[in-house]
Write a protein that holds these residues in place. Sequence first.
Motif, mmCIF file in Angstrom:
data_model
loop_
_atom_site.group_PDB
_atom_site.id
_atom_site.type_symbol
_atom_site.label_atom_id
_atom_site.label_comp_id
_atom_site.label_asym_id
_atom_site.label_seq_id
_atom_site.Cartn_x
_atom_site.Cartn_y
_atom_site.Cartn_z
ATOM 1 N N GLY B 33 60.248 34.509 -38.402
ATOM 2 C CA GLY B 33 60.881 33.212 -38.220
ATOM 3 C C GLY B 33 62.380 33.267 -38.506
ATOM 4 N N GLU B 34 62.766 33.999 -39.560
ATOM 5 C CA GLU B 34 64.185 34.094 -39.939
ATOM 6 C C GLU B 34 64.988 34.713 -38.801
ATOM 7 O OE1 GLU B 34 61.619 35.055 -41.674
ATOM 8 O OE2 GLU B 34 61.841 34.623 -43.808
ATOM 9 N N HIS B 35 64.421 35.766 -38.205
ATOM 10 C CA HIS B 35 65.113 36.449 -37.106
ATOM 11 C C HIS B 35 65.239 35.516 -35.904
ATOM 12 C CE1 HIS B 35 63.609 40.530 -38.868
ATOM 13 N NE2 HIS B 35 64.510 39.916 -39.639
ATOM 14 N N ALA B 36 64.209 34.716 -35.693
ATOM 15 C CA ALA B 36 64.239 33.776 -34.564
ATOM 16 C C ALA B 36 65.366 32.767 -34.751
ATOM 17 C CB ALA B 36 62.896 33.055 -34.464
ATOM 18 N N LEU B 37 65.475 32.225 -35.969
ATOM 19 C CA LEU B 37 66.530 31.231 -36.242
ATOM 20 C C LEU B 37 67.910 31.844 -36.032
ATOM 21 C CD1 LEU B 37 65.067 29.442 -39.410
ATOM 22 C CD2 LEU B 37 65.524 28.404 -37.176
ATOM 23 N N VAL B 63 60.771 25.498 -36.015
ATOM 24 C CA VAL B 63 61.082 24.429 -35.066
ATOM 25 C C VAL B 63 61.737 23.242 -35.785
ATOM 26 C CG1 VAL B 63 58.879 23.159 -35.043
ATOM 27 C CG2 VAL B 63 60.205 23.331 -32.976
ATOM 28 N N ASN B 64 61.302 23.018 -37.006
ATOM 29 C CA ASN B 64 61.897 21.934 -37.792
ATOM 30 C C ASN B 64 63.387 22.200 -38.054
ATOM 31 O OD1 ASN B 64 61.877 19.580 -39.305
ATOM 32 N ND2 ASN B 64 61.485 20.688 -41.204
ATOM 33 N N GLN B 65 63.686 23.445 -38.451
ATOM 34 C CA GLN B 65 65.092 23.787 -38.741
ATOM 35 C C GLN B 65 65.946 23.752 -37.472
ATOM 36 O OE1 GLN B 65 66.039 27.094 -41.259
ATOM 37 N NE2 GLN B 65 64.256 26.766 -42.583
ATOM 38 N N LEU B 66 65.319 24.181 -36.359
ATOM 39 C CA LEU B 66 66.053 24.147 -35.076
ATOM 40 C C LEU B 66 66.465 22.723 -34.733
ATOM 41 C CD1 LEU B 66 64.091 26.478 -32.623
ATOM 42 C CD2 LEU B 66 66.457 26.734 -33.361
ATOM 43 N N ARG B 67 65.498 21.821 -34.863
ATOM 44 C CA ARG B 67 65.781 20.433 -34.482
ATOM 45 C C ARG B 67 66.782 19.788 -35.444
ATOM 46 N NH1 ARG B 67 64.438 22.185 -29.979
ATOM 47 N NH2 ARG B 67 62.315 21.828 -29.228
ATOM 48 N N ASN B 71 69.497 21.812 -32.224
ATOM 49 C CA ASN B 71 69.219 22.766 -31.151
ATOM 50 C C ASN B 71 68.084 22.199 -30.302
ATOM 51 O OD1 ASN B 71 68.446 24.934 -29.536
ATOM 52 N ND2 ASN B 71 69.070 26.429 -31.087
ATOM 53 N N THR B 72 68.368 21.964 -29.010
ATOM 54 C CA THR B 72 67.376 21.289 -28.161
ATOM 55 C C THR B 72 66.605 22.252 -27.256
ATOM 56 O OG1 THR B 72 69.091 20.881 -26.530
ATOM 57 C CG2 THR B 72 68.634 19.109 -28.104
ATOM 58 N N ILE B 73 66.673 23.519 -27.553
ATOM 59 C CA ILE B 73 65.966 24.502 -26.713
ATOM 60 C C ILE B 73 64.475 24.136 -26.615
ATOM 61 C CG2 ILE B 73 65.581 26.043 -28.707
ATOM 62 C CD1 ILE B 73 65.795 28.394 -26.735
ATOM 63 N N PRO B 74 63.918 24.202 -25.409
ATOM 64 C CA PRO B 74 62.481 23.913 -25.305
ATOM 65 C C PRO B 74 61.651 24.932 -26.092
ATOM 66 C CG PRO B 74 63.454 24.251 -23.130
ATOM 67 C CD PRO B 74 64.524 24.506 -24.128
ATOM 68 N N VAL B 75 60.698 24.426 -26.864
ATOM 69 C CA VAL B 75 59.866 25.311 -27.688
ATOM 70 C C VAL B 75 58.399 25.155 -27.272
ATOM 71 C CG1 VAL B 75 59.054 25.799 -30.025
ATOM 72 C CG2 VAL B 75 61.460 25.230 -29.634
ATOM 73 N N LEU B 76 57.812 26.282 -26.932
ATOM 74 C CA LEU B 76 56.375 26.298 -26.611
ATOM 75 C C LEU B 76 55.657 26.992 -27.759
ATOM 76 C CD1 LEU B 76 53.884 26.132 -24.719
ATOM 77 C CD2 LEU B 76 54.653 28.238 -23.668
ATOM 78 N N MET B 77 54.817 26.245 -28.433
ATOM 79 C CA MET B 77 54.103 26.841 -29.573
ATOM 80 C C MET B 77 52.853 27.559 -29.083
ATOM 81 S SD MET B 77 54.372 24.566 -32.918
ATOM 82 C CE MET B 77 55.675 25.053 -34.019
ATOM 83 N N LEU B 78 52.677 28.729 -29.639
ATOM 84 C CA LEU B 78 51.559 29.573 -29.239
ATOM 85 C C LEU B 78 50.779 29.906 -30.506
ATOM 86 C CD1 LEU B 78 50.827 30.887 -26.527
ATOM 87 C CD2 LEU B 78 52.013 32.927 -27.301
ATOM 88 N N THR B 79 49.533 29.493 -30.565
ATOM 89 C CA THR B 79 48.844 29.711 -31.842
ATOM 90 C C THR B 79 47.339 29.817 -31.689
ATOM 91 O OG1 THR B 79 48.489 28.803 -34.035
ATOM 92 C CG2 THR B 79 48.712 27.238 -32.271
ATOM 93 N N ALA B 80 46.743 30.371 -32.729
ATOM 94 C CA ALA B 80 45.275 30.459 -32.762
ATOM 95 C C ALA B 80 44.675 29.212 -33.402
ATOM 96 C CB ALA B 80 44.863 31.689 -33.548
ATOM 97 N N ARG B 81 45.534 28.345 -33.927
ATOM 98 C CA ARG B 81 45.015 27.135 -34.597
ATOM 99 C C ARG B 81 44.728 26.053 -33.557
ATOM 100 N NH1 ARG B 81 48.956 26.404 -39.808
ATOM 101 N NH2 ARG B 81 49.102 28.600 -40.354
#
Lengths: 467, 217
Positions: B33-37, B63-67, B71-81
């Motif tokens: 996550g840190e690298h992504a930010l 995503v919370n920190q981005l918003r 930062n308005t980049i579209p985010v698609l969440m991908l998860t097993a949950r």
Amino acid sequence: MFHISSIKRFLLVAVISLITVAWLLSAVFNFHASREQVEELFDAELAQMSRILQSVMNNHIRANSSTFSASLNYLDKDLLLETFGHQEFNELGHKYEKKLAFQVWDAKGKLFFENSSDLPKRFETLRAGYADVNDGKKAWRTFTLQDPDFGFWVKSAQREDVRTELTGQIALNTMLPNLLMIPVLIFLIAWLIRKGLAPLAQISQALKGRGYQNLDEINAQAYPVELRYLVGELNDLFTRVSEASERERRFTADAAHELRTPLSISKVHLQNILQVSQSEQVKEFVRKALIGIERLIHMVQQLLILSRLDAQQEQEVPRNVALYPMAKEIVAELQAHQTKADKHIVIRHQDDCLWLTRETQMRILLRNLLDNAFRYANEHSQIELELSEDAIVVFNTCEPMSEQQLAWNLERFKRGNSTQQGSGLGLSICQQICKQNNYTMVMKNRRVMKNRSDEEPGVEVQITKNN
Amino acid sequence: MRILLVEDDALLADGIKTSLMLANFNVDVVHKGEHALHALSCEQFDLCILDIGLPGISGFEVVNQLRQAQNTIPVLMLTARDQITDRVKGLDQGADDYLLKPFDVEELKARIRALVRRTHGEGSSKLECGDVVVDAQAFTVTKGDQEIKLSPKEFSVLHELLLHRGRVLSKDQLTELVYGWSEDLDSNAIEVHVHHLRKKLGNAIIQTIRGVGYKVS
């Protein structure tokens, strides 16, 4: 050791039996003791009467300063008879008074007078003290004494039948209050036992009334000291079962959850191979591998549903759910995912078919029933879904099944047809939902008319509400 | 189109990257996550595919920190949950879409295209500029009735310029969007692609803003 099927019944029977036996024994003892006491009293009465008569006679002789024989001339027999009774007594007396008899004899054996002709008249049998006399007609209890100054004999007597009747009546009268107390006592004992065992009944009721998944603790403080240990142990058991169930649920959920990522890896890479491979043979192998992956994904999904059913039941409150709109959505979803559009579902319904149920569970139930029918229906066939206020019926054509196969289908990990891509969990999930919602699920063979002359076999799953 | 894939499982990340690159997306991968930010704050991406269960900062936090950083980049969440609560939480934190593992690659691509379209206010997968029509889904370009054959990188350059229509994209921005981090390239690669595009589609479609970059009006 004998088996106690009901503590309350056992205590009632045992305590009431013991009390009854104890009462009977004490009644027999009391009866005899009372009779003896009354006999003693009657004997004393006889003696007292003889002594009074003797004293009256003695005083009379002394007053006339003569002998017994001479004094008799001055004796007023009528007065004596009036005093010591022969005639009928008035209401101031007692009904048994006339049963008392007496005789006065002089020392030479001449009967001076008597108040009852029934009393045997035999001078030679006169002996001082008590005696039982029976002349064959009547039995008498007598007391005889001789005057020490003038030698005359006084004999007083009482009829045995009267004495027996009186003693029996008196003894019975002493027992009557106890006899009347018995039903009251039985009622009180029954009430006390019921009262005493009420906490046990409360625990039974609390356990009986709760759902099979309710593992909440029982408040031990609400029960008597004797039951707190039991309730505490029950609570420990509930906690252990709850923890074990939660562990199992979490394990299934975690395992299913953790399987999603490796399944994704396999699926993505296989899809990549499918896209880049030039070899038709490789593509064919990959397609088959993807079918296996899809089956695994389906199984994981079903395992997750299964692991969450209990939690859903606790969280979701039943409400009125319209089955027809829900079924329409599910059918559209299933038909959209169909690889070959050769099977279709027909819904027969009465209005919206409102069921008071848990929506999530009903959706899973309908989806699994229809998905199952889709998987196992013959190619180019029609699946029928009938919805009513009381029943849900899903029918699909297929080979008829034996009773054993029909039973197998409801067990976990048993698939009706090994060539199909089911997980073997779909119908067992349906069955669990039915159990949790008090529905009955029945699977049976059915034949439908294919055309005017031919019949087609198939399998019907019927869900009905239990009353 | 440049996508940042944030996925801690290297095998899965590799598979998704391959799939998307086969569909002509430009994909860069980070595993934390840190690298992504950091990457999202320094460089330009069209979309971020974000796993929730990351080591360190979770996907929700990313995503919370981005918003929060606007930062308005579209985010698609991908998860097993798959729980509704997780989906709701992700969307409430600012994610734009949610895809459950295991997913179908075709569905992932379709969702990416839809998200990018929505972000750029486009109604369909077809982008138009005069008589030139770019179909991102079919991967085709037509001018009038004629289909124009473009190389994958030429297609990407044209697609990025059309997605950012009206805005000037610098040579570096275009390089990042088209190539990402993984490829070595000549410093004039973008100029070569623009030259080829003008040759195939006409000079008028791409304007050069001297000293700044390129734009499509």
